[in-house]
Write an enzyme that holds these catalytic residues in place. Structure first.
Site, PDB file in Angstrom:
ATOM      1  N   LYS A   1       0.799  -1.096   0.121  1.00 60.93           N
ATOM      2  CA  LYS A   1       0.210   0.005  -0.106  1.00 60.93           C
ATOM      3  C   LYS A   1       0.959   1.132  -0.056  1.00 60.93           C
ATOM      4  CE  LYS A   1      -4.630   1.031   0.092  1.00 60.93           C
ATOM      5  NZ  LYS A   1      -5.449   0.033  -0.389  1.00 60.93           N
TER       6      LYS A   1
HETATM    7  P1  NAD Z   1     -13.851   7.385  -3.252  1.00 58.07           P
HETATM    8  O1  NAD Z   1     -12.741   8.431  -2.722  1.00 58.07           O
HETATM    9  O2  NAD Z   1     -14.255   7.270  -4.440  1.00 58.07           O
HETATM   10  O3  NAD Z   1     -14.922   7.530  -2.192  1.00 58.07           O
HETATM   11  C1  NAD Z   1     -14.770   7.663  -0.982  1.00 58.07           C
HETATM   12  C2  NAD Z   1     -16.223   8.635  -0.405  1.00 58.07           C
HETATM   13  O4  NAD Z   1     -16.216   8.275   0.867  1.00 58.07           O
HETATM   14  C3  NAD Z   1     -16.519   9.707  -0.885  1.00 58.07           C
HETATM   15  O5  NAD Z   1     -17.640   9.978  -1.454  1.00 58.07           O
HETATM   16  C4  NAD Z   1     -16.433  10.589   0.293  1.00 58.07           C
HETATM   17  O6  NAD Z   1     -16.935  11.881   0.303  1.00 58.07           O
HETATM   18  C5  NAD Z   1     -16.843   9.619   1.414  1.00 58.07           C
HETATM   19  N1  NAD Z   1     -16.560  10.086   2.624  1.00 58.07           N
HETATM   20  C6  NAD Z   1     -15.149  10.538   3.153  1.00 58.07           C
HETATM   21  N2  NAD Z   1     -15.205  10.860   4.515  1.00 58.07           N
HETATM   22  C7  NAD Z   1     -16.767  10.540   4.850  1.00 58.07           C
HETATM   23  C8  NAD Z   1     -17.259  10.520   6.130  1.00 58.07           C
HETATM   24  N3  NAD Z   1     -16.973  11.005   7.337  1.00 58.07           N
HETATM   25  N4  NAD Z   1     -18.626  10.155   5.988  1.00 58.07           N
HETATM   26  C9  NAD Z   1     -19.276   9.797   4.967  1.00 58.07           C
HETATM   27  N5  NAD Z   1     -18.636   9.650   3.791  1.00 58.07           N
HETATM   28  C10 NAD Z   1     -17.504   9.935   3.765  1.00 58.07           C
HETATM   29  O7  NAD Z   1     -12.875   5.993  -2.337  1.00 58.07           O
HETATM   30  P2  NAD Z   1     -13.366   4.456  -2.831  1.00 58.07           P
HETATM   31  O8  NAD Z   1     -12.410   4.137  -3.761  1.00 58.07           O
HETATM   32  O9  NAD Z   1     -14.701   4.322  -2.868  1.00 58.07           O
HETATM   33  O10 NAD Z   1     -12.831   3.894  -1.414  1.00 58.07           O
HETATM   34  C11 NAD Z   1     -13.876   3.930  -0.187  1.00 58.07           C
HETATM   35  C12 NAD Z   1     -13.101   2.557   0.507  1.00 58.07           C
HETATM   36  O11 NAD Z   1     -13.343   1.602  -0.088  1.00 58.07           O
HETATM   37  C13 NAD Z   1     -11.768   2.970   1.237  1.00 58.07           C
HETATM   38  O12 NAD Z   1     -11.802   2.386   2.707  1.00 58.07           O
HETATM   39  C14 NAD Z   1     -10.888   2.186   0.236  1.00 58.07           C
HETATM   40  O13 NAD Z   1      -9.814   1.715   0.928  1.00 58.07           O
HETATM   41  C15 NAD Z   1     -11.910   0.849   0.017  1.00 58.07           C
HETATM   42  N6  NAD Z   1     -11.622   0.184  -1.160  1.00 58.07           N
HETATM   43  C16 NAD Z   1     -11.719   0.807  -2.440  1.00 58.07           C
HETATM   44  C17 NAD Z   1     -11.389   0.061  -3.557  1.00 58.07           C
HETATM   45  C18 NAD Z   1     -11.435   0.663  -5.003  1.00 58.07           C
HETATM   46  O14 NAD Z   1     -11.361  -0.115  -5.861  1.00 58.07           O
HETATM   47  N7  NAD Z   1     -12.102   1.800  -5.160  1.00 58.07           N
HETATM   48  C19 NAD Z   1     -11.010  -1.452  -3.344  1.00 58.07           C
HETATM   49  C20 NAD Z   1     -10.849  -1.833  -2.031  1.00 58.07           C
HETATM   50  C21 NAD Z   1     -11.246  -1.092  -1.181  1.00 58.07           C
END
Ligand code: NAD
Length: 420
Positions: A110
């Site tokens: 990471k």
């Molecule tokens: P992203 O940036 O697209 O979305 C994150 C969302 O969370 C945004 O809409 C943001 O406004 C919101 N957010 C931030 N703080 C917040 C709060 N306090 N309350 C409510 N919403 C809040 O990111 P993503 O890629 O969707 O990732 C989200 C989670 O999923 C992370 O933990 C990431 O590690 C995990 N994840 C993502 C992927 C991927 O492929 N995108 C894969 C595995 C895990």
């Protein structure tokens, strides 16, 4: 409660506690346990970047390779003001178990940079990304360590990293990152892979628990890539998404939100708040909303001991990494809540990243439906593997998933043997 509030344990302490629980349940050999617990490599870098105002700002970044026992390290890069080394170490550790749970030939890694991309211009972001890419260059490569997007990084950021890396070799090397634009060797279906995988594990969980998806009430915390796509697929399969949130606020409609319209609205306005036909609620109300399915899809530690008892859900599908602290886990498990743990639930992203890397290495690209079919097979097989351990060993789903992942890494480590 803001999800970045003071926490009982930082994410790395939580990852280590969950590791010990699973290692104890596996009765793992002491030597192997010590070999696989800590990260193999940790790099911290300082990144001077000329900002648009002419001043130089020095950012801090990290790249952690937790394990390469089963293959090259694999894991995303996060840009966020709260990135710390411990958070990156936790995320790298989870990547190791996650890749093993879905049985893809990768280890875990990471990266992260402490910055606020929302306050940076595209030019500043590009300069930061290229500086970061060249600083971690000795560690990355298609056979060594393959970054991907995470919170607040995207396919454009991956394109810049691919270009910076390729410049040092003199020819394009698409396999150095995944989550790239399609035009640069990205895979069809990668953008929606995490949300799709969340949906696939929810299909299996609903079947196991005899909860009909049709009409099931769903609450989504974090309407970003993972959360909004999961919501869209649930909506398309007649579940009723009653509440959703992002960092700016929460919206609620007891009759169900029109998810395609909400996605379009967020794209246009930058947030979910004031979505027509919805009413505003607080983040606390959102998490406590009675529902069948809660999808935490924002950041770590969203549910802790102090708010776990307020939840009224049957299933928690962890789209985010580490959204429940170990204490919250214990409270929810005691209440009979079915948890689909992060290293299983959100593994669709890394699974299609693996497909992307395979396509790049072979220079042969697949159709979207082929990607979806393979992904569904991987997610449902992995769900069943974890469920079997959960039922036979009578442990929680998280410990079961950790047992599967840690067990596979332990086996690979043992087979490779110790260095003399
Ligand atoms: P992203 O940036 O697209 O979305 C994150 C969302 O969370 C945004 O809409 C943001 O406004 C919101 N957010 C931030 N703080 C917040 C709060 N306090 N309350 C409510 N919403 C809040 O990111 P993503 O890629 O969707 O990732 C989200 C989670 O999923 C992370 O933990 C990431 O590690 C995990 N994840 C993502 C992927 C991927 O492929 N995108 C894969 C595995 C895990």
């Amino acid at each position: 409660m803001p999800i970045t509030a003071v926490v009982e344990k930082n994410a790395y302490e939580a990852a280590m506690e969950n590791f010990d629980l699973a290692a104890d349940a596996l009765e793992l050999d002491h030597n192997v346990r010590n070999m696989i617990k800590s990260p193999e490599r940790v790099l911290t870098v300082h990144l001077p970047v000329r900002m648009d105002n002419g001043k130089i700002h020095t950012f801090q970044g990290h790249r952690v390779q937790h394990s390469t026992a089963r293959g090259p390290a694999k894991g995303g890069i996060r840009y966020h003001p709260h990135v710390t080394l411990d958070e990156v170490k936790a995320l790298a550790t989870w990547m190791t178990w996650k890749c093993a749970v879905v049985n893809i030939p990768f280890g875990g890694g990471k990266g992260g940079v402490t910055c606020n991309p929302k306050e940076m211009s595209q030019v500043e972001l590009e300069h930061l990304t290229r500086r970061y890419a060249s600083a971690i260059l000795p560690l990355i490569g298609p056979a060594q360590d393959i970054p991907a997007p995470d919170v607040y990084t995207n396919s454009q950021v991956m394109a810049w990293i691919m270009d910076t890396y390729s410049m040092t070799k003199g020819y394009p090397i698409p396999g150095v990152v995944t989550g790239k634009p399609i035009a640069l060797g990205g895979s069809l279906g990668r953008n929606e892979a995490t949300g799709r995988g969340v949906f696939n594990t929810l299909q299996s969980a609903c079947e196991h628990l005899h909860i009909p998806m049709k009409g099931a009430r769903v609450v989504v915390q974090g309407f970003g890539n993972a959360g909004s796509i999961a919501a869209q697929l649930l909506h398309a399969n007649e579940a009723c998404v009653i509440a959703a949130s992002d960092s700016k606020g929460c919206v609620y409609n007891p009759k169900g939100l029109d998810i395609p319209a909400l996605i379009a609205y967020k794209e246009k306005t930058g947030g979910v708040i004031n979505f027509p036909g919805s009413e505003p609620i607080t983040p606390e109300q959102l998490l406590a909303m009675p529902c069948e399915i809660l999808v935490p899809a924002a950041l770590e530690n969203a549910v802790q001991a102090e708010n776990a008892e307020t939840l009224h859900t049957k299933i928690v599908a962890e789209a985010a990494n580490g959204p429940l602290t170990p204490e919250a886990d214990r409270i929810l498990e005691a209440e009979g809540v079915f948890i689909i743990p992060d290293i299983l639930c959100n593994a669709g992203g890394v699974t299609v990243s693996y497909f992307e890397w395979v396509q790049d290495e072979q220079h042969l690209f697949w159709e979207a439906q082929d990607v979806y079919n393979r992904l569904e097979r991987v997610m449902k097989t992995s769900f069943n593997d974890v469920l079997k351990i959960h039922l036979t060993h009578k442990v929680g789903m998280r410990t079961a998933a950790n047992m599967l992942g840690i067990g596979r890494v332990a086996e690979a480590t043992t087979l490779r043997g110790l260095y003399p």
